[in-house]
Design a protein around this motif. Sequence first.
Motif, PDB file in Angstrom:
ATOM      1  N   LEU A  40      48.180  48.672  36.253  1.00 16.03           N
ATOM      2  CA  LEU A  40      47.602  48.416  34.938  1.00 16.03           C
ATOM      3  C   LEU A  40      47.919  49.488  33.903  1.00 16.03           C
ATOM      4  O   LEU A  40      47.459  49.409  32.773  1.00 16.03           O
ATOM      5  N   GLY A  41      48.689  50.479  34.279  1.00 14.00           N
ATOM      6  CA  GLY A  41      48.921  51.571  33.348  1.00 14.00           C
ATOM      7  C   GLY A  41      47.736  52.531  33.340  1.00 14.00           C
ATOM      8  O   GLY A  41      47.094  52.740  34.368  1.00 14.00           O
ATOM      9  N   PRO A 154      40.357  43.421  24.359  1.00 17.56           N
ATOM     10  CA  PRO A 154      41.595  42.645  24.301  1.00 17.56           C
ATOM     11  C   PRO A 154      42.629  43.184  25.287  1.00 17.56           C
ATOM     12  O   PRO A 154      42.861  44.391  25.361  1.00 17.56           O
ATOM     13  N   ASN A 155      43.217  42.278  26.067  1.00 16.00           N
ATOM     14  CA  ASN A 155      44.186  42.611  27.110  1.00 16.00           C
ATOM     15  C   ASN A 155      43.574  43.391  28.268  1.00 16.00           C
ATOM     16  O   ASN A 155      44.299  43.977  29.071  1.00 16.00           O
ATOM     17  N   LYS A 178      35.554  30.755  30.197  1.00 16.41           N
ATOM     18  CA  LYS A 178      35.293  31.780  29.186  1.00 16.41           C
ATOM     19  C   LYS A 178      36.578  32.244  28.505  1.00 16.41           C
ATOM     20  O   LYS A 178      36.568  33.214  27.747  1.00 16.41           O
ATOM     21  N   GLY A 179      37.682  31.578  28.798  1.00 13.89           N
ATOM     22  CA  GLY A 179      38.937  31.900  28.138  1.00 13.89           C
ATOM     23  C   GLY A 179      39.765  32.959  28.827  1.00 13.89           C
ATOM     24  O   GLY A 179      40.731  33.471  28.235  1.00 13.89           O
ATOM     25  N   LEU A 180      39.435  33.292  30.072  1.00 14.18           N
ATOM     26  CA  LEU A 180      40.153  34.333  30.795  1.00 14.18           C
ATOM     27  C   LEU A 180      41.180  33.717  31.739  1.00 14.18           C
ATOM     28  O   LEU A 180      40.930  32.694  32.372  1.00 14.18           O
ATOM     29  N   ARG A 222      41.292  38.431  39.981  1.00 17.02           N
ATOM     30  CA  ARG A 222      41.667  39.149  38.759  1.00 17.02           C
ATOM     31  C   ARG A 222      41.515  38.211  37.572  1.00 17.02           C
ATOM     32  O   ARG A 222      41.954  37.053  37.610  1.00 17.02           O
ATOM     33  N   ALA A 223      40.895  38.720  36.528  1.00 19.52           N
ATOM     34  CA  ALA A 223      40.758  37.960  35.280  1.00 19.52           C
ATOM     35  C   ALA A 223      41.243  38.830  34.124  1.00 19.52           C
ATOM     36  O   ALA A 223      40.868  40.006  34.025  1.00 19.52           O
ATOM     37  N   ASP A 224      42.076  38.259  33.267  1.00 16.26           N
ATOM     38  CA  ASP A 224      42.644  38.992  32.131  1.00 16.26           C
ATOM     39  C   ASP A 224      42.263  38.319  30.828  1.00 16.26           C
ATOM     40  O   ASP A 224      42.319  37.089  30.720  1.00 16.26           O
TER      41      ASP A 224
END
Length: 228
Positions: A40-41, A154-155, A178-180, A222-224
């Motif tokens: 993920l950085g 965001p992100n 929920k839009g993820l 995982r949810a983004d």
Amino acid sequence: MFDPLRRRYHSRVWLLRLPGVYRPQADTRLLLSALRDARLGRPARALDLCTGSGVAAIAAARHGARQVTAVDRYLPAVLSARFNARMRGLPVRVRHGSVSSVEGQFDLITANPPYVPCASPDPARGAALAWDAGFDGRRCLDELCDRAADLLAPNGTLLVVHSALCGVSMTLESLRDKGLKSSVVARALEPFGPVMRSRIDYLESSGLIEPGERTEELVVIRADRIER
């Protein structure tokens, strides 16, 4: 007492764990492995829910997070995690609270919530706060799914571990509603631990497991929050 947790990259982590605090085990290892593999950085802000001894919060800080908030409902867990972070000099702030008490947005959220189904309608107390999760094991999971989109920057990325007995598709669909963007990123089949073994009669009678079933699949979802 001190607990060793051997990680896949062969280092050893020593953790203060006050009596009753959840012991890092198979679900913890799976979550840490998923965090490492996520690449993920360096997230600026991280949140570790249901932190227990604080091992995932420590991992997030070592992963490069500049600010980590760890939360748990069990006061001995808060004290344990606070000690474990401070003795390492890591930027981890540990709070006594629940998912509903968290405010703000985070680039990374890790969670190992309670997910063991129980027959009692009474609220969990003491050490059982780490595993008792209502009749279907989703009491905390549903709350987390409801709040995930608001808590993610965001992100941002959420990594949550739980038993497949609680309904993997339910978690995925709830997060997607929920839009993820969500998917299963890790799986492991594990024998029942002491708590699950103590509830076999309830699990069988409620149809959550088949007669004679003595293993459970653990998953990391995982949810983004993808910004377009």
